[in-house]
Design a protein around this motif. Structure first.
Motif, PDB file in Angstrom:
ATOM      1  N   ALA A  89    -101.205 -46.833  26.913  1.00 15.27           N
ATOM      2  CA  ALA A  89    -100.844 -48.240  26.693  1.00 15.27           C
ATOM      3  C   ALA A  89     -99.753 -48.379  25.641  1.00 15.27           C
ATOM      4  O   ALA A  89     -98.758 -49.090  25.851  1.00 15.27           O
ATOM      5  N   ILE A  90     -99.912 -47.680  24.507  1.00 15.70           N
ATOM      6  CA  ILE A  90     -98.943 -47.845  23.410  1.00 15.70           C
ATOM      7  C   ILE A  90     -97.596 -47.205  23.781  1.00 15.70           C
ATOM      8  O   ILE A  90     -96.538 -47.812  23.595  1.00 15.70           O
ATOM      9  N   THR A  91     -97.635 -45.990  24.348  1.00 11.45           N
ATOM     10  CA  THR A  91     -96.363 -45.368  24.747  1.00 11.45           C
ATOM     11  C   THR A  91     -95.722 -46.184  25.872  1.00 11.45           C
ATOM     12  O   THR A  91     -94.507 -46.346  25.905  1.00 11.45           O
ATOM     13  N   GLY A  92     -96.558 -46.714  26.765  1.00 10.13           N
ATOM     14  CA  GLY A  92     -96.041 -47.547  27.853  1.00 10.13           C
ATOM     15  C   GLY A  92     -95.341 -48.783  27.317  1.00 10.13           C
ATOM     16  O   GLY A  92     -94.265 -49.168  27.785  1.00 10.13           O
ATOM     17  N   LEU A 133     -87.700 -41.443  21.313  1.00 12.04           N
ATOM     18  CA  LEU A 133     -87.868 -41.923  22.680  1.00 12.04           C
ATOM     19  C   LEU A 133     -88.358 -40.796  23.581  1.00 12.04           C
ATOM     20  O   LEU A 133     -89.270 -40.980  24.398  1.00 12.04           O
ATOM     21  N   LEU A 134     -87.776 -39.619  23.406  1.00  9.23           N
ATOM     22  CA  LEU A 134     -88.177 -38.464  24.210  1.00  9.23           C
ATOM     23  C   LEU A 134     -89.638 -38.115  23.937  1.00  9.23           C
ATOM     24  O   LEU A 134     -90.414 -37.864  24.867  1.00  9.23           O
ATOM     25  N   ALA A 135     -90.030 -38.152  22.655  1.00  5.02           N
ATOM     26  CA  ALA A 135     -91.412 -37.819  22.287  1.00  5.02           C
ATOM     27  C   ALA A 135     -92.378 -38.807  22.937  1.00  5.02           C
ATOM     28  O   ALA A 135     -93.413 -38.419  23.493  1.00  5.02           O
ATOM     29  N   VAL A 136     -92.033 -40.091  22.889  1.00  2.00           N
ATOM     30  CA  VAL A 136     -92.879 -41.120  23.486  1.00  2.00           C
ATOM     31  C   VAL A 136     -92.982 -40.905  24.992  1.00  2.00           C
ATOM     32  O   VAL A 136     -94.069 -40.974  25.586  1.00  2.00           O
ATOM     33  N   PHE A 137     -91.851 -40.599  25.616  1.00  2.00           N
ATOM     34  CA  PHE A 137     -91.815 -40.385  27.063  1.00  2.00           C
ATOM     35  C   PHE A 137     -92.675 -39.180  27.457  1.00  2.00           C
ATOM     36  O   PHE A 137     -93.497 -39.252  28.380  1.00  2.00           O
ATOM     37  N   VAL A 138     -92.499 -38.079  26.719  1.00  2.00           N
ATOM     38  CA  VAL A 138     -93.251 -36.854  27.020  1.00  2.00           C
ATOM     39  C   VAL A 138     -94.750 -37.101  26.843  1.00  2.00           C
ATOM     40  O   VAL A 138     -95.572 -36.695  27.673  1.00  2.00           O
ATOM     41  N   LEU A 139     -95.105 -37.821  25.768  1.00  2.00           N
ATOM     42  CA  LEU A 139     -96.521 -38.113  25.518  1.00  2.00           C
ATOM     43  C   LEU A 139     -97.105 -38.963  26.663  1.00  2.00           C
ATOM     44  O   LEU A 139     -98.229 -38.748  27.108  1.00  2.00           O
ATOM     45  N   HIS A 140     -96.316 -39.915  27.130  1.00  2.00           N
ATOM     46  CA  HIS A 140     -96.755 -40.790  28.235  1.00  2.00           C
ATOM     47  C   HIS A 140     -96.992 -39.950  29.501  1.00  2.00           C
ATOM     48  O   HIS A 140     -97.998 -40.118  30.183  1.00  2.00           O
ATOM     49  N   VAL A 141     -96.080 -39.027  29.769  1.00  2.00           N
ATOM     50  CA  VAL A 141     -96.191 -38.204  30.986  1.00  2.00           C
ATOM     51  C   VAL A 141     -97.375 -37.241  30.871  1.00  2.00           C
ATOM     52  O   VAL A 141     -98.205 -37.148  31.783  1.00  2.00           O
TER      53      VAL A 141
END
Lengths: 228, 253
Positions: A19-22, A67-75
């Motif tokens: 939810a938060i990364t999204g 941004l990359l870290a957030v994206f990777v965590l989301h995936v």
């Protein structure tokens, strides 16, 4: 740090991570569209904005890495949760049915993985310049990076433009469920406001992806001037 | 009326390695079913016929047949407890089906609910979730006077909405992810809105979620199939309650 990993591993911790990364990624999409709308203001505005971002140097890299870290965590979290969900039902129903789950909610894994593939292509296309180097290397009269030229030259190619439009449709479904889902995961539920959040979720998904499609089609249909 | 049944038959219990892959859907025909029969009475008739023919009757769970015990657990045409909203399988009647219908009957499908035989599943995982925190600790003795502890009506209603859970497992069966979050959320919400639930508030949600995860249920993706399938129509609000409570307790701990 142990408590963070412990929290992430729990079912609700994983959901809240999504939810938060999204939400952060959604915020990026808003900013991304806002920046791209400068396309309508012509080459100078767009290229000035691009040069302004590039001039930030270290700060730009901090934002990119974040941004990359957030994206990777989301995936990664999404894949973990999807695997757990699959394992939770080893034998499928012989005759399955759906009562009220939306198409968007049932295709989150597909739309999510499609987004991953598309983001890789998008970066190779416009950020690294691998797929269309002839557009990426375009220069302004002053000798700078011609972002306006690159974007308009690419989107006037029918195949590229249609691929971007098709992906925006996929992204629409991901956001239409994602935004309302993240609200519920974060504990927001209210008799009066939840139906509004659901409607708003579809609305903002349509605004973001519709805005992106509008820009692509503006180039393809010659509404904005194409540099080549 | 006439019906064609497709029923999951499985002769031995599933284990953690073998989920009952040797079971199969078997076709049965019944041509003299009354529309006024309950769904379970229709199965009783089938079992009488099977027994008379010397075949093994279909094993299915049932107890009160009044829609209050939560024992019946049939997936009927892909919906827990069948096509009617807010109805358990025992309260479902054959008039809800067309003459000549094909009806598919399967057990709840979840790793945490292993099939024991045919349509009977072991819902012990729910008992262990309840034992982990779905209770309050009080001294025994004479019952407390009914209105000694004032509870606002709106709060009592919220608690009661959650307390109507009969623990049947339809939420898990309906969920695309076999998640038990409507069930666990109902346990959290049941006590959250009452003064009696406050003392064990944090411990309750932490233990409930930990046990639920350990039992191997899936994770909620907010599709709300559970709410639509629940025979007691427990709202998904209880899941948002649980999410909030869990985060609050984790931050405090």
């Amino acid at each position: 740090m142990n408590w963070m990993l412990d929290y992430w591993r729990s079912s609700i911790g994983g959901k809240v991570t999504m939810a938060i990364t999204g939400l952060l990624l959604f915020g990026f999409l808003v900013g991304h569209l806002a920046g791209n709308l400068l396309l309508l203001s012509g080459p100078e505005a767009m290229n000035e904005y691009a040069a302004f971002l590039k001039s930030k140097g270290a700060l730009l890299w901090v934002v990119r890495c974040g941004l990359l870290a957030v994206f990777v965590l989301h995936v990664i979290t999404g894949i973990r949760l999807a695997r757990e969900n699959r394992n939770a039902r080893p034998i499928a129903y012989a005759r399955p049915d759906t009562i009220q789950a939306s198409l968007a909610s049932r295709s989150m894994v597909f739309t999510g993985l499609s987004t991953l593939v598309f983001v890789v292509y998008h970066l190779l296309h416009f950020t690294v310049g691998v797929t269309n180097p002839e557009h990426f290397t375009m220069e302004t009269s002053a000798g700078g990076h011609n972002v306006y030229g690159m974007v308009t030259a690419s989107f006037s190619v029918v195949g590229i433009a249609l691929a971007y439009v098709a992906f925006q449709v996929v992204l629409f479904f991901h956001l239409a469920h994602g935004v309302q889902s993240l609200a519920h995961t974060l504990g927001l539920h209210h008799e009066r406001f939840t139906p509004m959040i659901k409607t708003a979720s579809v609305g903002v998904a349509a605004l973001i992806t519709g805005g992106n499609i509008f820009l692509v089609l503006s180039v393809l249909l010659g509404i904005v001037e194409v540099q080549s | 009326m006439k019906v064609v049944l497709h029923i999951w038959r499985q002769s031995r219990p599933s284990t953690s390695q073998d989920f009952g892959q040797d079971g199969k859907m078997v076709r049965y025909e019944l041509d003299d079913v009354s529309a006024d029969m309950s769904f379970l009475e229709m199965l009783d008739i089938l079992n009488e016929r099977l027994t008379a023919k010397g075949e093994e009757p279909v094993a299915f769970d049932h107890d009160c047949r009044e829609g209050i015990c939560g024992t019946c657990s049939l997936m009927i045409n892909g919906r827990p407890h069948g096509p009617e909203r807010g109805t358990t399988a025992c309260q479902l009647h054959m008039r809800s089906f067309q003459d000549g219908s094909e009806i598919w009957i399967e057990p709840w499908r979840a790793k945490s609910f292993p099939v024991l035989r045919d349509l009977v599943v072991d819902r012990g995982a729910f008992d262990r979730v309840v034992q982990a925190g779905a209770f309050i600790s009080v001294n025994t003795g004479a019952a407390v006077d009914a209105n000694a502890m004032p509870v606002p009506k709106a709060d009592a209603d919220k608690a009661f909405d959650a307390a109507t859970c009969i623990g049947c497992g339809a939420c898990v069966a309906a969920c695309k992810n076999a998640s038990a979050m409507l069930f666990a959320g109902a346990k959290v919400s049941h006590f959250l809105h009452l003064p009696q639930g406050q003392a064990e508030r944090d411990r309750r949600v932490l233990n409930l979620v930990e046990t639920m995860d350990k039992e191997g249920f899936g994770n909620c993706t907010n599709q709300y199939e559970c709410e639509a399938a629940c025979p007691k129509e427990i709202p998904v609000r209880v899941i948002a309650d649980m999410n909030r409570e869990y985060n609050r307790a984790r931050i405090k701990s």
